[in-house]
Write an enzyme that holds these catalytic residues in place. Structure first.
Site, PDB file in Angstrom:
ATOM      1  N   ILE A  31       8.883  -6.861   5.224  1.00  0.00           N
ATOM      2  CA  ILE A  31       8.031  -7.948   5.707  1.00  0.00           C
ATOM      3  C   ILE A  31       6.912  -8.284   4.711  1.00  0.00           C
ATOM      4  O   ILE A  31       6.369  -9.388   4.715  1.00  0.00           O
ATOM      5  CB  ILE A  31       7.447  -7.576   7.095  1.00  0.00           C
ATOM      6  N   ASN A  87       8.978   7.240   0.456  1.00  0.00           N
ATOM      7  CA  ASN A  87       7.680   7.855   0.723  1.00  0.00           C
ATOM      8  C   ASN A  87       7.868   8.873   1.841  1.00  0.00           C
ATOM      9  O   ASN A  87       8.364   8.529   2.921  1.00  0.00           O
ATOM     10  CB  ASN A  87       6.660   6.790   1.131  1.00  0.00           C
ATOM     11  N   GLY A  93       1.870   8.248   1.350  1.00  0.00           N
ATOM     12  CA  GLY A  93       1.505   6.946   1.911  1.00  0.00           C
ATOM     13  C   GLY A  93       2.519   6.385   2.884  1.00  0.00           C
ATOM     14  O   GLY A  93       2.540   5.176   3.133  1.00  0.00           O
ATOM     15  N   GLN A  94       3.363   7.262   3.439  1.00  0.00           N
ATOM     16  CA  GLN A  94       4.342   6.757   4.416  1.00  0.00           C
ATOM     17  C   GLN A  94       3.602   6.164   5.611  1.00  0.00           C
ATOM     18  O   GLN A  94       2.716   6.806   6.190  1.00  0.00           O
ATOM     19  CB  GLN A  94       5.269   7.893   4.874  1.00  0.00           C
ATOM     20  N   HIS A 100      13.210   5.589   5.560  1.00  0.00           N
ATOM     21  CA  HIS A 100      13.667   4.344   4.914  1.00  0.00           C
ATOM     22  C   HIS A 100      13.635   4.510   3.403  1.00  0.00           C
ATOM     23  O   HIS A 100      12.740   5.155   2.853  1.00  0.00           O
ATOM     24  CB  HIS A 100      12.822   3.140   5.336  1.00  0.00           C
TER      25      HIS A 100
HETATM   26  P1  5GP Z   1       6.202   3.098   3.927  1.00  0.00           P
HETATM   27  O1  5GP Z   1       4.796   2.935   3.451  1.00  0.00           O
HETATM   28  O2  5GP Z   1       6.269   3.733   5.294  1.00  0.00           O
HETATM   29  O3  5GP Z   1       7.088   3.781   2.922  1.00  0.00           O
HETATM   30  O4  5GP Z   1       6.785   1.644   4.014  1.00  0.00           O
HETATM   31  C1  5GP Z   1       6.862   0.910   5.198  1.00  0.00           C
HETATM   32  C2  5GP Z   1       7.331  -0.475   4.837  1.00  0.00           C
HETATM   33  O5  5GP Z   1       7.743  -1.122   6.016  1.00  0.00           O
HETATM   34  C3  5GP Z   1       6.247  -1.342   4.186  1.00  0.00           C
HETATM   35  O6  5GP Z   1       6.710  -1.795   2.914  1.00  0.00           O
HETATM   36  C4  5GP Z   1       6.068  -2.480   5.183  1.00  0.00           C
HETATM   37  O7  5GP Z   1       5.823  -3.724   4.553  1.00  0.00           O
HETATM   38  C5  5GP Z   1       7.375  -2.477   5.945  1.00  0.00           C
HETATM   39  N1  5GP Z   1       7.288  -2.931   7.332  1.00  0.00           N
HETATM   40  C6  5GP Z   1       6.393  -2.506   8.258  1.00  0.00           C
HETATM   41  N2  5GP Z   1       6.617  -3.116   9.443  1.00  0.00           N
HETATM   42  C7  5GP Z   1       7.678  -3.939   9.254  1.00  0.00           C
HETATM   43  C8  5GP Z   1       8.380  -4.836  10.118  1.00  0.00           C
HETATM   44  O8  5GP Z   1       8.085  -5.009  11.291  1.00  0.00           O
HETATM   45  N3  5GP Z   1       9.436  -5.516   9.565  1.00  0.00           N
HETATM   46  C9  5GP Z   1       9.800  -5.352   8.266  1.00  0.00           C
HETATM   47  N4  5GP Z   1      10.850  -6.075   7.847  1.00  0.00           N
HETATM   48  N5  5GP Z   1       9.167  -4.515   7.426  1.00  0.00           N
HETATM   49  C10 5GP Z   1       8.114  -3.816   7.909  1.00  0.00           C
END
Ligand code: 5GP
Ligand code: ZN
Length: 114
Positions: A31, A87, A93-94, A100
């Protein structure tokens, strides 16, 4: 997990731009993209983070990795190259605690991960 945003995406309860799906794995556009191409590859099953994977998840982990290559070929970033980031936990920073892989591509990247 009822309060997990990625479980809701996997269950199609939240509209998302899906780019790949099989029985166990889903990939969709981030997103808040950090590169021209920024996808997230998730297991449909709720697993909080990489370090929670169990021996019983070995096939699932392999399917996720194989999906990355298929997706990269399908969307045309395979030959130019791309980056895969995971992450794992607070210090990394997760933000979303559903495993994912970030798949980032579409530009020349530098390397300063920490
Ligand atoms: P993290 O920091 O946990 O490795 O990454 C989480 C990722 O999920 C971030 O890049 C963030 O932009 C993405 N993200 C968070 N909420 C949503 C959502 O509702 N939809 C989508 N498509 N991506 C999301
Ligand atoms: Zn989840």
């Amino acid at each position: 997990m009822s309060d997990c945003i990625f479980c809701k995406i996997a269950a199609k309860q939240i509209p998302t731009q899906v780019v790949y799906e099989d029985t166990d794995v889903l990939a969709f556009k981030d997103i808040n993209p950090k590169a021209p191409t920024h996808l997230l590859v998730i297991p449909k099953k709720h697993i909080e983070k990489l370090s929670d994977l169990q021996p019983a998840d070995a096939e699932l982990g392999g399917k996720m990795l194989l999906a990355v290559g298929k997706i990269a070929e399908h969307i045309g970033i395979k030959d130019a190259g791309f980056r895969v980031v995971i992450n794992n936990g607070k210090f990394a920073g997760q933000e979303v605690f559903h495993l994912h892989f970030h798949v980032l591509g579409g530009k020349q990247m530098s390397w300063n991960p920490a």
